[in-house]
Design an enzyme around this catalytic site. Structure first.
Site, PDB file in Angstrom:
ATOM      1  N   LYS A  33       0.461  -1.389   0.343  1.00 42.16           N
ATOM      2  CA  LYS A  33      -0.027  -0.192   0.164  1.00 42.16           C
ATOM      3  C   LYS A  33       0.933   1.268   0.198  1.00 42.16           C
ATOM      4  CE  LYS A  33      -3.500  -0.651   2.596  1.00 42.16           C
ATOM      5  NZ  LYS A  33      -3.796  -1.229   3.810  1.00 42.16           N
ATOM      6  N   ARG A  84      -2.839   2.976   8.294  1.00 45.84           N
ATOM      7  CA  ARG A  84      -3.477   2.211   7.751  1.00 45.84           C
ATOM      8  C   ARG A  84      -2.031   1.212   7.488  1.00 45.84           C
ATOM      9  NH1 ARG A  84      -4.851   4.471   1.745  1.00 45.84           N
ATOM     10  NH2 ARG A  84      -5.988   2.708   1.734  1.00 45.84           N
ATOM     11  N   GLY A 144      -7.925  -7.383   4.526  1.00 47.58           N
ATOM     12  CA  GLY A 144      -9.781  -7.513   5.261  1.00 47.58           C
ATOM     13  C   GLY A 144      -8.046  -8.416   7.030  1.00 47.58           C
ATOM     14  N   MET A 193      -5.766  -6.549   8.296  1.00 49.55           N
ATOM     15  CA  MET A 193      -5.439  -5.801   9.578  1.00 49.55           C
ATOM     16  C   MET A 193      -6.037  -4.522  10.009  1.00 49.55           C
ATOM     17  SD  MET A 193      -1.911  -6.474   9.859  1.00 49.55           S
ATOM     18  CE  MET A 193      -1.302  -7.545   8.668  1.00 49.55           C
ATOM     19  N   ARG A 247      -3.634  -1.278  -6.086  1.00 50.68           N
ATOM     20  CA  ARG A 247      -2.624  -2.741  -6.788  1.00 50.68           C
ATOM     21  C   ARG A 247      -3.137  -3.400  -7.591  1.00 50.68           C
ATOM     22  NH1 ARG A 247      -5.686  -4.951  -1.262  1.00 50.68           N
ATOM     23  NH2 ARG A 247      -7.364  -4.825  -1.517  1.00 50.68           N
ATOM     24  N   ARG A 284      -0.806 -47.138 -13.303  1.00 49.19           N
ATOM     25  CA  ARG A 284      -0.632 -48.735 -12.090  1.00 49.19           C
ATOM     26  C   ARG A 284      -1.653 -49.663 -13.251  1.00 49.19           C
ATOM     27  NH1 ARG A 284      -1.876 -43.331 -10.386  1.00 49.19           N
ATOM     28  NH2 ARG A 284      -0.224 -42.431  -8.209  1.00 49.19           N
ATOM     29  N   ARG A 290       4.158 -49.432 -15.109  1.00 46.34           N
ATOM     30  CA  ARG A 290       4.370 -50.720 -13.927  1.00 46.34           C
ATOM     31  C   ARG A 290       4.095 -51.344 -14.181  1.00 46.34           C
ATOM     32  NH1 ARG A 290       3.387 -47.406  -8.003  1.00 46.34           N
ATOM     33  NH2 ARG A 290       1.222 -48.106  -8.411  1.00 46.34           N
ATOM     34  N   GLU A 313      12.125 -45.147  -5.341  1.00 41.96           N
ATOM     35  CA  GLU A 313      10.846 -44.585  -4.136  1.00 41.96           C
ATOM     36  C   GLU A 313      11.986 -44.903  -3.060  1.00 41.96           C
ATOM     37  OE1 GLU A 313       7.502 -46.188  -5.877  1.00 41.96           O
ATOM     38  OE2 GLU A 313       8.446 -48.013  -6.927  1.00 41.96           O
ATOM     39  N   SER A 373      12.110 -43.120 -13.005  1.00 36.97           N
ATOM     40  CA  SER A 373      11.004 -42.533 -12.441  1.00 36.97           C
ATOM     41  C   SER A 373      11.463 -41.989 -11.067  1.00 36.97           C
ATOM     42  CB  SER A 373       9.995 -42.754 -13.273  1.00 36.97           C
ATOM     43  OG  SER A 373       8.275 -42.249 -12.795  1.00 36.97           O
ATOM     44  N   GLY A 415       9.280 -42.130  -7.714  1.00 37.96           N
ATOM     45  CA  GLY A 415       7.826 -42.040  -7.547  1.00 37.96           C
ATOM     46  C   GLY A 415       8.129 -41.253  -5.574  1.00 37.96           C
ATOM     47  N   THR A 416       7.828 -39.961  -6.392  1.00 39.08           N
ATOM     48  CA  THR A 416       7.672 -39.351  -4.592  1.00 39.08           C
ATOM     49  C   THR A 416       6.891 -39.608  -3.441  1.00 39.08           C
ATOM     50  OG1 THR A 416       6.880 -37.424  -6.192  1.00 39.08           O
ATOM     51  CG2 THR A 416       9.108 -36.999  -5.787  1.00 39.08           C
ATOM     52  N   ASN A 417       6.255 -39.719  -3.449  1.00 38.92           N
ATOM     53  CA  ASN A 417       5.065 -40.515  -2.899  1.00 38.92           C
ATOM     54  C   ASN A 417       5.631 -41.457  -1.493  1.00 38.92           C
ATOM     55  OD1 ASN A 417       3.388 -38.658  -4.388  1.00 38.92           O
ATOM     56  ND2 ASN A 417       1.827 -40.293  -4.598  1.00 38.92           N
ATOM     57  N   CYS A 469       6.851 -39.088 -10.942  1.00 38.00           N
ATOM     58  CA  CYS A 469       5.744 -39.629 -11.553  1.00 38.00           C
ATOM     59  C   CYS A 469       4.830 -39.684 -10.213  1.00 38.00           C
ATOM     60  CB  CYS A 469       5.813 -41.352 -12.173  1.00 38.00           C
ATOM     61  SG  CYS A 469       5.979 -42.363 -10.888  1.00 38.00           S
ATOM     62  N   TYR A 481      11.637 -35.097 -18.048  1.00 36.85           N
ATOM     63  CA  TYR A 481       9.999 -34.903 -17.848  1.00 36.85           C
ATOM     64  C   TYR A 481       8.808 -34.830 -16.080  1.00 36.85           C
ATOM     65  CZ  TYR A 481       9.030 -40.078 -17.089  1.00 36.85           C
ATOM     66  OH  TYR A 481       9.201 -40.978 -16.249  1.00 36.85           O
TER      67      TYR A 481
HETATM   68  P1  ADP Z   1      -7.629  -2.464   4.063  1.00 36.38           P
HETATM   69  O1  ADP Z   1      -6.110  -2.706   3.731  1.00 36.38           O
HETATM   70  O2  ADP Z   1      -8.348  -3.472   4.665  1.00 36.38           O
HETATM   71  O3  ADP Z   1      -7.910  -2.483   2.500  1.00 36.38           O
HETATM   72  P2  ADP Z   1      -7.178   0.447   3.266  1.00 36.38           P
HETATM   73  O4  ADP Z   1      -6.258   0.484   4.235  1.00 36.38           O
HETATM   74  O5  ADP Z   1      -7.200   0.405   2.091  1.00 36.38           O
HETATM   75  O6  ADP Z   1      -7.397  -0.670   4.787  1.00 36.38           O
HETATM   76  O7  ADP Z   1      -8.657   1.036   4.659  1.00 36.38           O
HETATM   77  C1  ADP Z   1     -10.053   1.214   4.451  1.00 36.38           C
HETATM   78  C2  ADP Z   1     -10.494   1.984   3.335  1.00 36.38           C
HETATM   79  O8  ADP Z   1     -10.678   3.308   5.114  1.00 36.38           O
HETATM   80  C3  ADP Z   1     -10.575   2.361   2.208  1.00 36.38           C
HETATM   81  O9  ADP Z   1     -11.078   1.577   1.756  1.00 36.38           O
HETATM   82  C4  ADP Z   1     -10.657   4.238   2.424  1.00 36.38           C
HETATM   83  O10 ADP Z   1     -12.244   3.760   2.063  1.00 36.38           O
HETATM   84  C5  ADP Z   1     -10.170   4.297   4.053  1.00 36.38           C
HETATM   85  N1  ADP Z   1      -9.220   5.225   4.126  1.00 36.38           N
HETATM   86  C6  ADP Z   1      -8.403   5.007   4.722  1.00 36.38           C
HETATM   87  N2  ADP Z   1      -7.333   5.912   4.635  1.00 36.38           N
HETATM   88  C7  ADP Z   1      -8.309   6.933   4.101  1.00 36.38           C
HETATM   89  C8  ADP Z   1      -8.369   8.051   4.292  1.00 36.38           C
HETATM   90  N3  ADP Z   1      -7.025   9.091   4.332  1.00 36.38           N
HETATM   91  N4  ADP Z   1      -9.204   9.299   3.723  1.00 36.38           N
HETATM   92  C9  ADP Z   1     -10.297   8.644   3.978  1.00 36.38           C
HETATM   93  N5  ADP Z   1     -10.665   7.058   3.534  1.00 36.38           N
HETATM   94  C10 ADP Z   1     -10.020   6.327   3.749  1.00 36.38           C
HETATM   95 MG    MG Z   2       5.220 -46.345  -4.985  1.00 36.86          MG
HETATM   96 MG    MG Z   3      -7.724  -0.743   0.821  1.00 40.68          MG
END
Ligand code: ADP
Ligand code: MG
Ligand code: MG
Length: 896
Positions: free
Chosen positions: A27, A97, A106, A108, A341, A565, A628, A757, A776, A778-780, A848, A868
């Site tokens: 980010k 953030r 989601g 953090m 991203r 087999r 085999r 094997e 060949s 036989g890694t299992n 294999c 192979y």
């Molecule tokens: P995540 O890693 O879960 O995507 P973010 O750090 O992107 O979390 O934050 C989640 C949301 O919070 C962002 O999508 C944005 O909508 C809002 N947000 C984060 N920073 C700001 C900011 N400086 N101004 C306005 N909204 C923000």
């Molecule tokens: Mg075998």
């Molecule tokens: Mg985000």
């Protein structure tokens, strides 16, 4: 550790750039990059991942050296944004953030509106002339700060707002008045004080430092650890912290917030794809609380902003030459970008985007090949719901991740995990109102996911797409009754445990099971595979025992069979009668009391084996096929004592007494069949079994040759531990093969080689290769024998070994490079050298085991110079792509 701990960005400049993901997190690096290329980004700064590592090294304390840098960067943000942090009349507010080098959706905690206090809330109200907004922001801060930084239960705050809405007799949060929100702030502060023991901090700098700590702490929270484990993410320093000036999407109807993908992440189509909400902040769009609007509608609501956004969409794709996942906020008509991203996408979309970008000249073909994660092809290789099946669609939601899935309904992630532990084979559909990061373990085990709320960017949708799982979200017809453990879908009641089907391609929801059909490899998928084939060095074969599997694998591009087999042939048949005749024929051999009786049985077996080999060879016209010789211990073909009826039936069918069947079972009983009387030990003791198999193979080749087809049979002898075993068996095979050819008056090519094997075979590869024309792996078995772990007996400790990181990954899924890999490498080198010295020949080497379809393992097999890999038919495209990437990866390294 670097001497610089904090990196500023904003106003068209930045200390860092997009390449510094390791240090600034994804980010932070991309915020810097966007700022540099002139995209509007609110100013801010990034505290590095090294500071996170130092934080943990010092017993959860922010290193002293970082503190003045934070202060200095904050000054720069103030200057760039024209507001002062902590100034009550017109405060600078910030968000805090998280962001590691790899995106962890989601995982953090983000805290918004930081810097608000009793005094500055009032200041903000006056300054904006919008007190409702000011107090809404303040109450959100107390909730977010309390729950993410100070560990107060979010539910406690939720309870207060529900109570207040109830008292005021209103339905929506937006119906609460300014006075209501002031009241709510008071109640939230009381909740905070009761839980924390202190007042909500009225010093913005205290809020800031506690929040930075909280982000660092979240790096080792359960959710984050769990996600890293499932995604096999290792070797990161930690998370960075981004502190950024707040812009507000909740300032009224000329404000809003949204998330979008520059192309459709489901299909890969080149269209703008996403959601937005007017008058909303932060996570409102993805939280699944209000149902957002499709992005295209923004064109009519805010045409200027939309046009600017379309321009940024193009600029970002051009700059990154990659599909982007973006977050934006509009404050009073002004657009700000908050994140970009590379977008998570389905395998289907990944392939289409890579191929289209290459065709448009944005990237070259090899880049396109490197862009697609081999495992993600699984998505294109998933069964699809049979379009011809008669289905009753009872409801429709948003198609969030394509593919069809039928399974039993369960209503919580915990229930899924518990059920999957007991019945790992059951397909499960997880049905929820919405999902959250707590649910990922259950989502991982579910076959498909259905939610009643949320949009295309909701947690469920993003995670499901990342994992290639069918998912339908926002299906309002779904009503979940957790107490009754039922779901009602448009009037139909489905109990937990009943079957349900979802179609993530269309959004359809159906009651019961729906049949599926196999995928095909056409269009962009086929194109990408041709590009991949130009680069790879490894040949890709398939493990197949039936002509149907062989034909499927040929469609997917298999260049031969690496493992047939022969024992599987006794458990199948064209019809019930043939199936019974097949198993009876081998039982006759096993129960025979004289050599003559055994020969009579073998003659019957030969007929079936030959028929199967002809089918396989014909399907693999022009390619090598490795057969085999019989591998399992003979008792596997007899009905056991816990199946008395089976024993009686077998005795009757074969005209022997049931006592004879039982007695033979007793004789053959083994304490440890994995190391018992099996593999090459069988034809050493019963040479006629091996003779029959060799004869069937050679007769089949002759037959296929008469049909005008060609095939190179490779006769493979399993479980060799000493060169002498191979010497004896190879001599015998040649005698039989020559005799068969002489009788037919036809000459054909064939080779005799061995599986490697057993650890001893790897160590003794030199002498063995003097006899063997190919190896060949036989890694299992090689993994079982090297670790001393039976795959069927590891349930008791497997989870613990993964949890304790004794195993980074299950060694049966991904090859153990350090240990088993060492044996493989050694055996190849010794074997090749010896074959070259003795015969002046290249020793053909392949693998294999199931590792042949695992991309990580394929990388290793490429590196050690195998000829192979062989994998199951549906993994063939995955192995082709992984082999190409291995070759390209090595080329890139060599060029450096
Ligand atoms: P995540 O890693 O879960 O995507 P973010 O750090 O992107 O979390 O934050 C989640 C949301 O919070 C962002 O999508 C944005 O909508 C809002 N947000 C984060 N920073 C700001 C900011 N400086 N101004 C306005 N909204 C923000
Ligand atoms: Mg075998
Ligand atoms: Mg985000």
């Amino acid at each position: 550790m670097s001497t610089k701990h904090v990196y500023f960005f904003g106003g068209g400049t930045a200390d860092g750039d997009g390449k510094m993901k390791e240090l600034l997190g994804g980010k932070g690096a991309n915020l810097a990059e966007m700022s540099k290329i002139g995209i509007p980004v609110p100013p801010g700064f990034t505290i590095t991942t090294e500071v996170c590592a130092a934080y943990y090294d010092q017993g959860k304390k922010i290193p002293n050296a970082a503190v003045p840098e934070i202060e200095a960067a904050l000054k720069k943000v103030e200057a760039a944004f024209g507001k002062t942090f902590g100034e009550p009349a017109d405060p600078l507010l910030v968000s805090v953030r998280s962001g590691a080098a790899l995106s962890m959706p989601g995982m953090m905690n983000t805290i918004l509106n930081l810097g608000l206090t009793d005094a500055s809330a009032e200041g903000l109200a006056k300054k904006t002339g919008n007190p409702r907004f000011a107090y809404d922001s303040y109450r959100r801060l107390i909730d977010m700060f309390g729950s993410t930084a100070m560990g107060v239960e979010h539910e406690l705050f939720e309870h207060e707002i529900h109570t207040l809405k109830h008292e005021k007799k209103v339905k929506l949060d937006t119906d609460l008045t300014t006075d209501d929100l002031k009241e709510l702030v008071k109640r939230y502060k009381a909740v905070y004080k009761k839980a924390v023991g202190d007042d909500f901090p009225q010093d913005p700098r205290t809020q800031l430092m506690l929040s930075i700590n909280a982000v660092f702490n979240s790096w080792n929270g359960n959710k984050a650890i769990q996600y890293r484990r499932i995604e096999r993410i290792t070797g990161l320093k930690g998370t960075a912290v981004n502190v950024q000036a707040m812009v507000f999407g909740n300032m009224g109807d000329s404000s809003g917030t949204g998330v979008a993908f520059t192309r459709d992440p489901n299909t890969g189509e080149n269209v703008f794809y996403g959601d937005y909400l007017i008058n909303a902040q932060g996570e409102d769009v993805v939280a699944g609380i209000r149902t957002p609007e499709p992005i295209a509608k923004l064109d009519s609501e805010m045409p200027k902003v939309y046009a600017q956004l379309m321009g940024i969409r193009q600029a970002l794709e051009k700059h990154y030459t990659e599909m982007q996942d973006i977050e934006f906020t509009v404050q009073d008509g002004t657009l700000y970008m908050l994140q970009t991203r590379s977008g998570k996408r389905t395998g289907t979309a990944a392939v289409r985007i890579a191929v289209e970008m290459a065709k448009d000249g944005m990237i070259d073909e090899t880049t396109a090949v490197m862009r697609v994660n081999p495992d993600s092809l699984n998505h294109l290789l998933q069964p699809q719901l049979d379009p011809k099946a008669k289905v009753e669609v009872v409801a429709q939601g948003i198609a969030a991740s394509p593919g069809g899935a039928s399974g039993i309904v369960l209503l919580s992630a915990e229930a899924v995990v518990a059920h999957a532990e007991k019945h790992p084979k059951d397909a499960i559909i997880l049905v929820r109102k919405e999902t959250s990061p707590e649910d990922v373990a259950g989502m991982d085990k579910a076959k498909g996911i259905l939610t009643s709320t949320g949009g295309k960017a909701s947690h469920a949708a993003v995670v499901a797409r990342g994992w290639g799982k069918p998912c339908v979200v926002g299906c309002d017809a779904v009503r979940i009754d957790e107490a009754a453990q039922t779901v009602s879908i448009a009037g139909h009641v489905v109990k937990a445990g009943d079957f349900l089907t979802i179609n993530g391609t269309t959004g359809d929801v159906m009651i019961g099971k729906v049949p599926t059909i196999d995928p095909t490899m056409t269009g962009d998928f086929g194109t990408l595979m041709t590009w991949a084939d130009k680069s790879r060095k490894l040949k890709i074969r398939t493990n197949a025992d039936t002509p149907a599997d062989a034909a499927k694998a040929r469609e997917f591009g298999a260049e031969g069979i690496g493992l047939c087999r022969t024992e599987h042939m006794f458990f199948t048949g064209a019809d019930k009668a043939e199936k019974e005749a097949r198993i009876a024929s081998i039982r006759e051999v096993i129960l025979a009391e004289t050599a003559d009786a055994r020969a009579a049985g073998l003659a019957k077996v030969l007929v079936f084996q030959k028929k199967d080999f002809i089918g396989l060879f014909a399907a693999m016209d022009g390619y090598p096929v490795t057969i085999r010789l019989l591998d399992p211990p003979l008792h596997e073909f007899l009905p056991k004592d816990d199946n008395p009826k089976g024993q009686e039936d077998a005795a009757r069918d074969l005209g022997v007494s049931v006592e004879r069947v039982r007695a033979r079972n007793d004789e053959l009983h083994e304490f440890n069949p994995m190391m018992g009387f099996r593999g090459c030990r069988l034809p050493i003791v019963y040479p006629e079994i091996g003779d029959m198999q060799v004869r069937a193979i050679i007769e089949a080749v002759i037959e296929v040759k008469r049909q005008g087809k060609s095939v190179l049979p490779e006769i493979m002898i399993p479980l060799i531990g000493t060169a002498d075993e191979l010497t004896i068996l190879k001599k015998r095979a040649i005698v039989v093969a020559e005799d068969t050819m002489a009788k037919a008056g036809v000459k054909v090519e064939y080779q005799v080689g061995t599986m490697i094997e057993l650890p001893r075979a790897a160590l003794m590869a030199g002498p063995i290769a003097e006899e063997a024309e190919f190896f060949s792996f036989g890694t299992n078995d090689l993994t079982q024998m090297t670790f001393g772990v039976s795959r069927d007996d590891m349930n008791g400790f497997r989870a613990a070994y993964l949890k304790e990181k004794i195993w980074a990954v299950d060694p049966f899924e991904s090859i153990d490079v350090a240990g088993v890999g060492q044996l493989i490498d050694l055996a190849i080198q010794k074997g090749r050298a010896s074959r070259q010295a003795k015969h002046g020949q290249h020793l053909k080497v392949g693998i294999c085991g199931e590792h042949g379809g695992d991309p990580e393992s394929v990388f290793f097999f490429h590196k050690v110079g195998m000829d192979y890999v062989s994998c199951s038919p549906f993994r063939v495209p995955i192995a082709r792509l992984a082999a190409a990437q291995a070759a390209l990866g090595q080329k890139a390294e060599g060029n450096k």
